[in-house]
Design a protein around this motif. Structure first.
Motif, PDB file in Angstrom:
ATOM      1  N   VAL A   1      -0.017  -4.751  -8.038  1.00 37.46           N
ATOM      2  CA  VAL A   1      -0.711  -5.447  -6.970  1.00 37.46           C
ATOM      3  C   VAL A   1      -0.573  -4.724  -5.628  1.00 37.46           C
ATOM      4  CG1 VAL A   1       1.266  -6.967  -6.500  1.00 37.46           C
ATOM      5  CG2 VAL A   1      -1.050  -7.698  -5.894  1.00 37.46           C
ATOM      6  N   GLU A   2       0.562  -4.075  -5.375  1.00 39.99           N
ATOM      7  CA  GLU A   2       0.747  -3.415  -4.077  1.00 39.99           C
ATOM      8  C   GLU A   2      -0.203  -2.232  -3.916  1.00 39.99           C
ATOM      9  OE1 GLU A   2       4.731  -2.553  -2.907  1.00 39.99           O
ATOM     10  OE2 GLU A   2       5.541  -4.266  -4.016  1.00 39.99           O
ATOM     11  N   GLU A   3      -0.322  -1.416  -4.966  1.00 30.90           N
ATOM     12  CA  GLU A   3      -1.190  -0.246  -4.870  1.00 30.90           C
ATOM     13  C   GLU A   3      -2.650  -0.657  -4.745  1.00 30.90           C
ATOM     14  OE1 GLU A   3      -2.825   3.397  -4.580  1.00 30.90           O
ATOM     15  OE2 GLU A   3      -0.720   2.827  -4.332  1.00 30.90           O
ATOM     16  N   ILE A   4      -3.074  -1.624  -5.521  1.00 29.54           N
ATOM     17  CA  ILE A   4      -4.482  -2.013  -5.453  1.00 29.54           C
ATOM     18  C   ILE A   4      -4.792  -2.707  -4.125  1.00 29.54           C
ATOM     19  CG2 ILE A   4      -4.472  -4.348  -6.464  1.00 29.54           C
ATOM     20  CD1 ILE A   4      -6.836  -3.353  -8.202  1.00 29.54           C
ATOM     21  N   TYR A   5      -3.807  -3.385  -3.570  1.00 28.34           N
ATOM     22  CA  TYR A   5      -3.985  -4.018  -2.265  1.00 28.34           C
ATOM     23  C   TYR A   5      -4.241  -2.961  -1.198  1.00 28.34           C
ATOM     24  CZ  TYR A   5      -3.027  -6.849   1.871  1.00 28.34           C
ATOM     25  OH  TYR A   5      -3.118  -7.480   3.084  1.00 28.34           O
ATOM     26  N   ARG A   6      -3.461  -1.870  -1.234  1.00 23.54           N
ATOM     27  CA  ARG A   6      -3.653  -0.799  -0.248  1.00 23.54           C
ATOM     28  C   ARG A   6      -5.037  -0.179  -0.383  1.00 23.54           C
ATOM     29  NH1 ARG A   6       1.937   0.416  -1.385  1.00 23.54           N
ATOM     30  NH2 ARG A   6       1.304   1.877  -3.005  1.00 23.54           N
ATOM     31  N   GLN A   7      -5.455   0.082  -1.620  1.00 25.40           N
ATOM     32  CA  GLN A   7      -6.768   0.682  -1.825  1.00 25.40           C
ATOM     33  C   GLN A   7      -7.887  -0.254  -1.371  1.00 25.40           C
ATOM     34  OE1 GLN A   7      -7.470   2.582  -5.621  1.00 25.40           O
ATOM     35  NE2 GLN A   7      -5.279   2.878  -5.983  1.00 25.40           N
ATOM     36  N   ALA A   8      -7.733  -1.540  -1.693  1.00 31.86           N
ATOM     37  CA  ALA A   8      -8.772  -2.498  -1.321  1.00 31.86           C
ATOM     38  C   ALA A   8      -8.890  -2.626   0.189  1.00 31.86           C
ATOM     39  CB  ALA A   8      -8.472  -3.858  -1.949  1.00 31.86           C
ATOM     40  N   CYS A   9      -7.765  -2.651   0.879  1.00 25.57           N
ATOM     41  CA  CYS A   9      -7.803  -2.777   2.343  1.00 25.57           C
ATOM     42  C   CYS A   9      -8.585  -1.634   2.972  1.00 25.57           C
ATOM     43  CB  CYS A   9      -6.383  -2.821   2.907  1.00 25.57           C
ATOM     44  SG  CYS A   9      -5.563  -4.407   2.672  1.00 25.57           S
ATOM     45  N   ARG A  10      -8.398  -0.422   2.466  1.00 25.08           N
ATOM     46  CA  ARG A  10      -9.129   0.719   3.013  1.00 25.08           C
ATOM     47  C   ARG A  10     -10.626   0.556   2.788  1.00 25.08           C
ATOM     48  NH1 ARG A  10      -4.581   3.707   0.955  1.00 25.08           N
ATOM     49  NH2 ARG A  10      -5.699   4.171  -0.975  1.00 25.08           N
ATOM     50  N   GLN A  11     -11.004   0.095   1.612  1.00 27.79           N
ATOM     51  CA  GLN A  11     -12.436  -0.054   1.324  1.00 27.79           C
ATOM     52  C   GLN A  11     -13.047  -1.187   2.140  1.00 27.79           C
ATOM     53  OE1 GLN A  11     -13.503  -0.038  -2.755  1.00 27.79           O
ATOM     54  NE2 GLN A  11     -15.620  -0.589  -2.404  1.00 27.79           N
ATOM     55  N   TRP A  12     -12.345  -2.312   2.255  1.00 32.75           N
ATOM     56  CA  TRP A  12     -12.901  -3.430   3.035  1.00 32.75           C
ATOM     57  C   TRP A  12     -13.050  -3.029   4.499  1.00 32.75           C
ATOM     58  CZ3 TRP A  12     -14.308  -4.628  -1.201  1.00 32.75           C
ATOM     59  CH2 TRP A  12     -13.575  -5.201  -2.222  1.00 32.75           C
ATOM     60  N   GLN A  13     -12.096  -2.275   5.023  1.00 32.12           N
ATOM     61  CA  GLN A  13     -12.199  -1.831   6.412  1.00 32.12           C
ATOM     62  C   GLN A  13     -13.400  -0.921   6.596  1.00 32.12           C
ATOM     63  OE1 GLN A  13      -8.389  -0.070   7.260  1.00 32.12           O
ATOM     64  NE2 GLN A  13      -7.322  -2.043   7.311  1.00 32.12           N
ATOM     65  N   ARG A  14     -13.659  -0.079   5.606  1.00 33.12           N
ATOM     66  CA  ARG A  14     -14.827   0.806   5.693  1.00 33.12           C
ATOM     67  C   ARG A  14     -16.120   0.005   5.735  1.00 33.12           C
ATOM     68  NH1 ARG A  14     -18.235   2.884   1.968  1.00 33.12           N
ATOM     69  NH2 ARG A  14     -17.001   2.096   0.208  1.00 33.12           N
TER      70      ARG A  14
END
Length: 268
Positions: free
Chosen positions: A148-161
């Protein structure tokens, strides 16, 4: 001959108290048509009464008495003041709607969109079957299953984009089917958001959750893995091969995210 009304009659017609009417006159907001120099009695024309009606509207719209006096006395500046307040109020409305959306999300209840629900007892867990229509979401997928931690980091970057604040949206995870059934452990293939914003969905972000019948269980997904063993055993005993496995957030725990409730939805 013009009809004039006493201050008591004006009070009855407009609802403004006598002291308020006198105060408005002293401020120059609405000055009576006639003041008897001997008695001091004030008499209002019908035009005065209609102006008082306008004052009532302006008060309800949130204008101060000083602003109202300015608008009643200066017709040239009235449109500018009204236009400015209208723009401010629209902005306040947007801000209030954002707060309402956030409060609704923070007080999220377990609302289910499924129909045709049936109940079954699965080794101490409450398991149901529901029918869902197809659902379009924004999705972050990973090349390899992860925690969950790794996917959370990846998702945050995409949502910010994409300009999305993920914390104010319904969210969930795609669960890896092989790890779930074979290894009885939780691995994630993606995180998704349900958004009501008008966002252009490109192919990398758009995902359609299939329509169909889902086996469902509500549980704190990240607290422990007992629910995985219970559900995988449920499918094995019935010789059913699950397809899409989702964990949809239903209630957030503010103090310990691992206690947040998710509805596990498994397409059959």
């Amino acid at each position: 001959m013009q009809t004039l009304y006493s201050i008591g009659e004006v009070h009855q017609m407009t609802g403004f108290s006598v002291p308020t009417l006198r105060y408005y006159a002293d401020m120059g907001i609405v000055v009576p048509e006639k003041v008897d120099t001997q008695t001091g009695y004030r008499y209002y024309s019908f035009d005065d009464i209609r102006r008082l009606e306008t004052v009532g509207y302006l008060k309800k719209a949130g204008f101060s008495l000083n602003e109202i006096a300015m608008m009643m006395q200066d017709g040239n500046g009235r449109d500018e003041i009204l236009g400015k307040r209208l723009r401010q109020t629209r902005q306040q409305l947007l801000s209030l709607q954002e707060k309402i959306d956030l409060l609704e999300w923070l007080s999220m209840e377990d609302h289910c969109d499924g129909a045709g629900e049936t109940q079954d007892s699965g080794h101490g867990y409450r398991i149901s079957q529901k029918s869902f229509e197809s659902r379009q979401v924004l999705l972050t997928e990973t090349e390899e299953s992860c925690g969950v931690e790794e996917i959370y980091r990846q998702a945050c970057r995409q949502w910010q984009r994409l300009g999305i604040v993920s914390g104010q949206r319904s969210s969930g995870y795609l669960i890896n089917e092989n790890a779930f059934m074979r290894d009885k452990r939780l691995e994630l293939d993606g995180q998704f958001l349900v958004t009501d914003q008008d966002i252009v969905l490109d192919r990398t972000a758009s995902y359609m959750i299939p329509k169909g019948n889902y086996i469902c269980m509500t549980t704190p997904v990240f607290r422990d893995d007992r629910w995985i063993r219970a559900l995988s055993r449920y499918f094995a005993e019935r010789d059913i091969r699950p397809r899409n496995i989702l964990a949809v957030l239903k209630r957030r725990d503010f103090y310990d995210w691992k206690q947040s409730l998710y509805e596990v939805q498994i397409l059959i």
